[in-house]
Design a protein around this motif. Structure first.
Motif, PDB file in Angstrom:
ATOM      1  N   ILE A  13     -18.355 -17.141 -24.867  1.00  0.00           N
ATOM      2  CA  ILE A  13     -19.698 -16.650 -24.548  1.00  0.00           C
ATOM      3  C   ILE A  13     -20.145 -17.208 -23.196  1.00  0.00           C
ATOM      4  CG2 ILE A  13     -22.133 -16.630 -25.229  1.00  0.00           C
ATOM      5  CD1 ILE A  13     -21.285 -16.669 -28.111  1.00  0.00           C
ATOM      6  N   TRP A  15     -23.444 -17.921 -21.618  1.00  0.00           N
ATOM      7  CA  TRP A  15     -24.851 -17.999 -22.051  1.00  0.00           C
ATOM      8  C   TRP A  15     -25.810 -17.608 -20.934  1.00  0.00           C
ATOM      9  CZ3 TRP A  15     -26.165 -18.115 -26.981  1.00  0.00           C
ATOM     10  CH2 TRP A  15     -25.218 -18.572 -27.900  1.00  0.00           C
ATOM     11  N   VAL A  26     -18.303 -16.673 -33.615  1.00  0.00           N
ATOM     12  CA  VAL A  26     -19.220 -15.525 -33.554  1.00  0.00           C
ATOM     13  C   VAL A  26     -19.028 -14.639 -34.773  1.00  0.00           C
ATOM     14  CG1 VAL A  26     -19.263 -15.457 -31.022  1.00  0.00           C
ATOM     15  CG2 VAL A  26     -17.610 -14.036 -32.260  1.00  0.00           C
ATOM     16  N   PRO A  62     -27.053 -13.663 -23.241  1.00  0.00           N
ATOM     17  CA  PRO A  62     -25.648 -14.070 -23.279  1.00  0.00           C
ATOM     18  C   PRO A  62     -24.724 -12.903 -23.603  1.00  0.00           C
ATOM     19  CG  PRO A  62     -26.759 -14.727 -25.298  1.00  0.00           C
ATOM     20  CD  PRO A  62     -27.812 -14.138 -24.413  1.00  0.00           C
ATOM     21  N   SER A 131     -22.995 -11.520 -32.826  1.00  0.00           N
ATOM     22  CA  SER A 131     -24.061 -12.527 -32.884  1.00  0.00           C
ATOM     23  C   SER A 131     -23.437 -13.902 -32.993  1.00  0.00           C
ATOM     24  CB  SER A 131     -25.014 -12.259 -34.050  1.00  0.00           C
ATOM     25  OG  SER A 131     -24.291 -12.262 -35.257  1.00  0.00           O
ATOM     26  N   CYS A 132     -24.212 -14.904 -32.585  1.00  0.00           N
ATOM     27  CA  CYS A 132     -23.755 -16.291 -32.646  1.00  0.00           C
ATOM     28  C   CYS A 132     -24.936 -17.143 -33.090  1.00  0.00           C
ATOM     29  CB  CYS A 132     -23.267 -16.725 -31.269  1.00  0.00           C
ATOM     30  SG  CYS A 132     -22.733 -18.451 -31.189  1.00  0.00           S
ATOM     31  N   GLN A 135     -28.174 -15.420 -33.128  1.00  0.00           N
ATOM     32  CA  GLN A 135     -28.677 -14.818 -31.891  1.00  0.00           C
ATOM     33  C   GLN A 135     -27.803 -13.634 -31.482  1.00  0.00           C
ATOM     34  OE1 GLN A 135     -29.097 -17.607 -28.636  1.00  0.00           O
ATOM     35  NE2 GLN A 135     -29.592 -15.998 -27.173  1.00  0.00           N
ATOM     36  N   ILE A 137     -25.689 -11.319 -29.220  1.00  0.00           N
ATOM     37  CA  ILE A 137     -24.861 -11.521 -28.024  1.00  0.00           C
ATOM     38  C   ILE A 137     -24.510 -10.146 -27.467  1.00  0.00           C
ATOM     39  CG2 ILE A 137     -22.717 -12.547 -27.121  1.00  0.00           C
ATOM     40  CD1 ILE A 137     -24.601 -14.650 -28.334  1.00  0.00           C
ATOM     41  N   TYR A 138     -24.665  -9.975 -26.175  1.00  0.00           N
ATOM     42  CA  TYR A 138     -24.381  -8.674 -25.557  1.00  0.00           C
ATOM     43  C   TYR A 138     -22.882  -8.453 -25.354  1.00  0.00           C
ATOM     44  CZ  TYR A 138     -29.336  -8.061 -24.547  1.00  0.00           C
ATOM     45  OH  TYR A 138     -30.691  -7.903 -24.665  1.00  0.00           O
TER      46      TYR A 138
END
Ligand code: APR
Length: 374
Positions: A13, A15, A26, A62, A131-132, A135, A137-138
């Motif tokens: 990732i 960030w 993830v 991120p 997601s991580c 959150q 994640i893109y």
């Protein structure tokens, strides 16, 4: 059995821009309708990933970077019919929806469903599959590949030959066709012609291979990193120039070397200055300048307007001008049949957990391509 379930795995990732990548646990959701979930087997590190990480392209953080990937389909969403679990596939930074204006037009390949210019970082339905720690994640170019599992739209992946060596063919997902196709497919380099290639990284090296295969008689290679020169010569470069060691601007040196300017100039760095230098290296009347480098999001290109009149051509080229799903599998087959050879571009292979060493090889310029193995 992971079918229909969220998969927890390792991914890199970013960030924020310019922050070191961190390998994290993830969650990768199952593919939705029209999507596929892929177990990554290998990924290259491409110049465009570097542009993303440095913030030269406007992207959402991120994100999970990487796009030059080969993998095996783990599962498919509703309506997916071009591949099935277990198929070997390449992921495609330029998709081919076969429905938009760009796909239906016989020339060009810049499908409307691409996510490079601009980069939204989300799937076609506007959401992310990653997601991580809760959150979101893109995605990166809708093709994130620095992850053990990824989800991409069906139109951004293509099935390849079962015999493909997965530790190498990731390069055929982007870098190789981007360069080789710029020379053979877009410029259509002619036998006996003179070429200059700015940037001798992965893309530039593949351009050199394409110029050589097309019968170019002189190929001038330009790079500020002289470590690139021996390999470039082995691929077909006849003259190497380091702009930092020249007393005059590189385009003037190219003009002097050739007398009349080159037939074909290629830019494979992604900088405005080298794009202008490539343009000014071309023959005024019939020269063709191809831009394969991806410039920073806010960059403007300024050229001497009156000189346009003299007849030379400026052309952009993305992924070798190949309609990706139609053409990329054939390049893999050509490789398997020894019609092309990508092996010289795979200079290092490292396990995914040595990502930082791989990035170091990329930044130092020691690698043409360092392939990450999952
Ligand atoms: N002048 C000459 N060479 C340069 C300069 C410069 N000012 N700056 C960098 N280079 C050289 C680097 O030393 C390197 O060898 O350009 C090369 C770039 O190669 P890579 O980093 O391997 O990048 P690559 O994957 O080949 O991508 C090049 O093509 O598709 C695009 O987005 C991609 O813009 C990127 C470009």
């Amino acid at each position: 059995n992971t079918l229909g379930k969220t998969i927890t795995c390792r991914a890199a990732i970013a960030w924020a821009k310019n922050s070191p990548l961190s390998i994290e646990e993830v969650q990768v959701e199952p593919p939705k309708s029209g999507e596929v979930r892929i177990k990554m087997i290998s990924s290259g590190i491409c110049g465009s990933d570097d542009h993303v990480l440095k913030g030269e392209l406007v992207v959402n953080f991120p994100l999970i970077p990487g796009h030059e990937g080969a993998g095996i389909v783990e599962s498919v969403g509703d309506g997916v019919c071009s591949m099935k679990p277990g198929d070997k596939v390449l992921i495609l930074i330029i998709p081919q929806c076969r429905e938009c204006d760009a796909c239906l037009y016989p020339k060009g390949n810049f499908c409307y469903k691409q996510d490079v210019l601009p980069c939204s970082g989300v799937m076609l339905d506007g959401t992310s599959r990653f997601s991580c720690r809760g959150q979101k994640i893109y995605h990166s170019f809708r093709t994130s590949s620095f992850t053990e599992y990824t989800v991409v739209p069906e139109i951004a992946a293509v099935k390849i030959d079962d015999a493909a060596p997965m530790d190498k063919v990731c390069l055929i997902s982007c870098g190789f066709p981007t360069g080789y196709g710029a020379a053979v497919n877009s410029a259509k380099v002619t036998p006996g012609s003179t070429c200059v290639v700015f940037g001798l990284g992965g893309v530039g090296s593949a351009i050199v291979m394409g110029c050589k295969a097309s019968g170019a008689s002189r190929i001038i290679g330009v790079d500020i990193n002289e470590e690139k020169f021996p390999r470039a010569r082995a691929l077909g470069v006849t003259d190497c120039l380091n702009p930092n060691k020249l007393e005059k601007p590189v385009q003037e040196v190219v003009m002097e070397m050739t007398g009349v300017g080159v037939d074909f100039a290629f830019e494979a760095i992604g900088l405005v200055d080298t794009m202008v230098a490539a343009w000014n290296s071309c023959n005024n009347s019939y020269g063709v300048c191809l831009i394969a480098g991806l410039a920073p999001s806010d960059a403007q290109l300024s050229l001497e307007a009156p000189k346009i009149l003299s007849g030379k051509t400026l052309k952009g080229v993305c992924l070798g001008d190949y309609k990706t799903r139609d053409c990329i599998p054939q390049i893999v087959t050509d490789y398997l049949q020894n019609k092309i050879n990508i092996d010289p571009l795979v200079t290092y292979q490292l396990p995914f957990n040595q990502l930082h060493e791989a990035l170091e090889l990329f930044h130092s310029g020691k690698a043409i391509r360092c392939v990450l193995l999952f």
